[in-house]
Design a protein around this motif. Structure first.
Motif, PDB file in Angstrom:
ATOM      1  N   GLY A  13     -47.503  19.273  38.146  1.00  0.00           N
ATOM      2  CA  GLY A  13     -47.609  20.479  37.338  1.00  0.00           C
ATOM      3  C   GLY A  13     -46.386  20.739  36.475  1.00  0.00           C
ATOM      4  O   GLY A  13     -46.466  21.495  35.499  1.00  0.00           O
ATOM      5  N   ASP A  14     -45.237  20.154  36.817  1.00  0.00           N
ATOM      6  CA  ASP A  14     -44.046  20.311  35.977  1.00  0.00           C
ATOM      7  C   ASP A  14     -44.323  19.702  34.599  1.00  0.00           C
ATOM      8  O   ASP A  14     -45.049  18.704  34.481  1.00  0.00           O
ATOM      9  CB  ASP A  14     -42.833  19.604  36.588  1.00  0.00           C
ATOM     10  CG  ASP A  14     -42.234  20.347  37.767  1.00  0.00           C
ATOM     11  OD1 ASP A  14     -42.653  21.488  38.048  1.00  0.00           O
ATOM     12  OD2 ASP A  14     -41.333  19.775  38.412  1.00  0.00           O
ATOM     13  N   VAL A  15     -43.745  20.324  33.581  1.00  0.00           N
ATOM     14  CA  VAL A  15     -43.912  19.837  32.214  1.00  0.00           C
ATOM     15  C   VAL A  15     -42.542  19.471  31.657  1.00  0.00           C
ATOM     16  O   VAL A  15     -41.602  20.269  31.726  1.00  0.00           O
ATOM     17  CB  VAL A  15     -44.586  20.903  31.320  1.00  0.00           C
ATOM     18  CG1 VAL A  15     -44.668  20.420  29.880  1.00  0.00           C
ATOM     19  CG2 VAL A  15     -45.980  21.228  31.852  1.00  0.00           C
ATOM     20  N   PHE A  16     -42.474  18.287  31.100  1.00  0.00           N
ATOM     21  CA  PHE A  16     -41.237  17.777  30.501  1.00  0.00           C
ATOM     22  C   PHE A  16     -41.397  17.785  28.985  1.00  0.00           C
ATOM     23  O   PHE A  16     -42.335  17.188  28.457  1.00  0.00           O
ATOM     24  CB  PHE A  16     -40.968  16.347  30.974  1.00  0.00           C
ATOM     25  CG  PHE A  16     -40.501  16.243  32.387  1.00  0.00           C
ATOM     26  CD1 PHE A  16     -39.230  15.761  32.666  1.00  0.00           C
ATOM     27  CD2 PHE A  16     -41.314  16.616  33.450  1.00  0.00           C
ATOM     28  CE1 PHE A  16     -38.786  15.661  33.970  1.00  0.00           C
ATOM     29  CE2 PHE A  16     -40.879  16.520  34.750  1.00  0.00           C
ATOM     30  CZ  PHE A  16     -39.608  16.051  35.023  1.00  0.00           C
ATOM     31  N   THR A  17     -40.495  18.468  28.301  1.00  0.00           N
ATOM     32  CA  THR A  17     -40.396  18.380  26.847  1.00  0.00           C
ATOM     33  C   THR A  17     -39.200  17.480  26.594  1.00  0.00           C
ATOM     34  O   THR A  17     -38.059  17.845  26.885  1.00  0.00           O
ATOM     35  CB  THR A  17     -40.209  19.761  26.202  1.00  0.00           C
ATOM     36  OG1 THR A  17     -41.336  20.585  26.559  1.00  0.00           O
ATOM     37  CG2 THR A  17     -40.116  19.660  24.684  1.00  0.00           C
ATOM     38  N   GLU A  18     -39.489  16.288  26.100  1.00  0.00           N
ATOM     39  CA  GLU A  18     -38.499  15.224  26.038  1.00  0.00           C
ATOM     40  C   GLU A  18     -38.045  14.989  24.599  1.00  0.00           C
ATOM     41  O   GLU A  18     -38.869  14.748  23.714  1.00  0.00           O
ATOM     42  CB  GLU A  18     -39.097  13.935  26.618  1.00  0.00           C
ATOM     43  CG  GLU A  18     -39.605  14.151  28.024  1.00  0.00           C
ATOM     44  CD  GLU A  18     -40.277  12.945  28.642  1.00  0.00           C
ATOM     45  OE1 GLU A  18     -40.645  13.039  29.824  1.00  0.00           O
ATOM     46  OE2 GLU A  18     -40.432  11.905  27.959  1.00  0.00           O
ATOM     47  N   HIS A  19     -36.743  15.036  24.400  1.00  0.00           N
ATOM     48  CA  HIS A  19     -36.126  14.851  23.088  1.00  0.00           C
ATOM     49  C   HIS A  19     -35.460  13.486  23.048  1.00  0.00           C
ATOM     50  O   HIS A  19     -34.594  13.189  23.878  1.00  0.00           O
ATOM     51  CB  HIS A  19     -35.075  15.935  22.840  1.00  0.00           C
ATOM     52  CG  HIS A  19     -35.653  17.313  22.803  1.00  0.00           C
ATOM     53  ND1 HIS A  19     -35.861  17.994  21.622  1.00  0.00           N
ATOM     54  CD2 HIS A  19     -36.069  18.135  23.796  1.00  0.00           C
ATOM     55  CE1 HIS A  19     -36.383  19.180  21.898  1.00  0.00           C
ATOM     56  NE2 HIS A  19     -36.516  19.290  23.201  1.00  0.00           N
ATOM     57  N   TYR A  20     -35.875  12.681  22.076  1.00  0.00           N
ATOM     58  CA  TYR A  20     -35.315  11.346  21.880  1.00  0.00           C
ATOM     59  C   TYR A  20     -34.788  11.251  20.458  1.00  0.00           C
ATOM     60  O   TYR A  20     -35.291  11.908  19.554  1.00  0.00           O
ATOM     61  CB  TYR A  20     -36.392  10.268  22.076  1.00  0.00           C
ATOM     62  CG  TYR A  20     -36.971  10.236  23.466  1.00  0.00           C
ATOM     63  CD1 TYR A  20     -36.376   9.478  24.459  1.00  0.00           C
ATOM     64  CD2 TYR A  20     -38.118  10.957  23.777  1.00  0.00           C
ATOM     65  CE1 TYR A  20     -36.909   9.438  25.741  1.00  0.00           C
ATOM     66  CE2 TYR A  20     -38.656  10.925  25.050  1.00  0.00           C
ATOM     67  CZ  TYR A  20     -38.053  10.163  26.036  1.00  0.00           C
ATOM     68  OH  TYR A  20     -38.581  10.132  27.294  1.00  0.00           O
ATOM     69  N   TRP A  21     -33.803  10.394  20.280  1.00  0.00           N
ATOM     70  CA  TRP A  21     -33.247  10.151  18.954  1.00  0.00           C
ATOM     71  C   TRP A  21     -33.206   8.667  18.686  1.00  0.00           C
ATOM     72  O   TRP A  21     -32.922   7.871  19.579  1.00  0.00           O
ATOM     73  CB  TRP A  21     -31.838  10.729  18.845  1.00  0.00           C
ATOM     74  CG  TRP A  21     -31.820  12.218  18.809  1.00  0.00           C
ATOM     75  CD1 TRP A  21     -31.811  13.007  17.687  1.00  0.00           C
ATOM     76  CD2 TRP A  21     -31.807  13.112  19.920  1.00  0.00           C
ATOM     77  NE1 TRP A  21     -31.801  14.343  18.056  1.00  0.00           N
ATOM     78  CE2 TRP A  21     -31.800  14.434  19.420  1.00  0.00           C
ATOM     79  CE3 TRP A  21     -31.807  12.947  21.307  1.00  0.00           C
ATOM     80  CZ2 TRP A  21     -31.784  15.565  20.221  1.00  0.00           C
ATOM     81  CZ3 TRP A  21     -31.804  14.058  22.127  1.00  0.00           C
ATOM     82  CH2 TRP A  21     -31.790  15.354  21.576  1.00  0.00           C
ATOM     83  N   ARG A  22     -33.459   8.322  17.441  1.00  0.00           N
ATOM     84  CA  ARG A  22     -33.394   6.930  17.023  1.00  0.00           C
ATOM     85  C   ARG A  22     -31.958   6.501  16.726  1.00  0.00           C
ATOM     86  O   ARG A  22     -31.714   5.317  16.495  1.00  0.00           O
ATOM     87  CB  ARG A  22     -34.266   6.726  15.790  1.00  0.00           C
ATOM     88  CG  ARG A  22     -35.762   6.893  16.066  1.00  0.00           C
ATOM     89  CD  ARG A  22     -36.544   6.851  14.762  1.00  0.00           C
ATOM     90  NE  ARG A  22     -37.975   6.936  14.957  1.00  0.00           N
ATOM     91  CZ  ARG A  22     -38.667   8.072  14.946  1.00  0.00           C
ATOM     92  NH1 ARG A  22     -38.054   9.235  14.771  1.00  0.00           N
ATOM     93  NH2 ARG A  22     -39.967   8.066  15.109  1.00  0.00           N
TER      94      ARG A  22
END
Length: 171
Positions: free
Chosen positions: A62-71
């Motif tokens: 149920g946990d939600v991950f908002t994941e930020h990645y950079w090139r």
């Protein structure tokens, strides 16, 4: 000639692939929330088969991950929220810059991690022993230096008043 980054459409699904030491550690589907060509954001539920208690945080169904990645950066920042929407904190992975294309977002985990609690009071550097044991410093000293700088940069961001707000803005 510089390569034009592939930009998946907002709302599309990509497969996030986390590689470590040349092999796939985990892969899971995520929905693209933002991509400006450098910074890409995806959302995904907890990808573990079972709950995992780290002592300082528990990731669970149920946990939600908002994941930020950079090139162009050597880290990823993952905002973690409970199923009810409460912020648990940020789990930061030191990785090589993300590669995005053909329905995948691929990063190589370089062992170093940082945990920041929701209130910012707890900032933990993690897995420095694994990093030392990995042999990266001998195999690829430039990458090892970039990884150490990335962890230091993340810690400074976490410990300063602004935290991750400015880093994650716009997405």
């Amino acid at each position: 000639m510089s390569e034009v980054p592939t930009r998946p459409a907002v709302g599309s699904t990509v497969t996030v692939v986390l590689r470590k030491a040349g092999r796939t550690k985990v892969r899971y589907p995520a929905v693209v929330a933002y991509d400006d060509g450098t910074h890409v954001v995806v959302r995904a539920p907890w990808a573990g088969a079972a709950a995992r208690d780290f002592g300082f945080v528990r990731f669970e169904d149920g946990d939600v991950f908002t994941e930020h990645y950079w090139r162009d950066r050597w880290y990823a920042v993952k905002e973690v929220r409970s199923a009810g929407g409460a912020l648990k904190g940020w789990y930061c992975d030191v990785t090589r810059p993300a590669r995005v294309g053909h329905g995948t977002l691929v990063v190589e985990d370089l062992d170093l991690d940082l945990w920041v609690s929701a209130d910012g009071a707890t900032v933990l550097r993690l897995d420095e022993d694994e990093f030392a044991d990995s042999g990266l410093a001998e195999r690829d000293p430039l990458a090892a230096g970039a990884a150490r700088r990335a962890l230091d940069d993340l810690e400074v961001l976490a410990r300063t008043g602004g935290g991750f707000g400015g880093l994650l803005a716009g997405a």
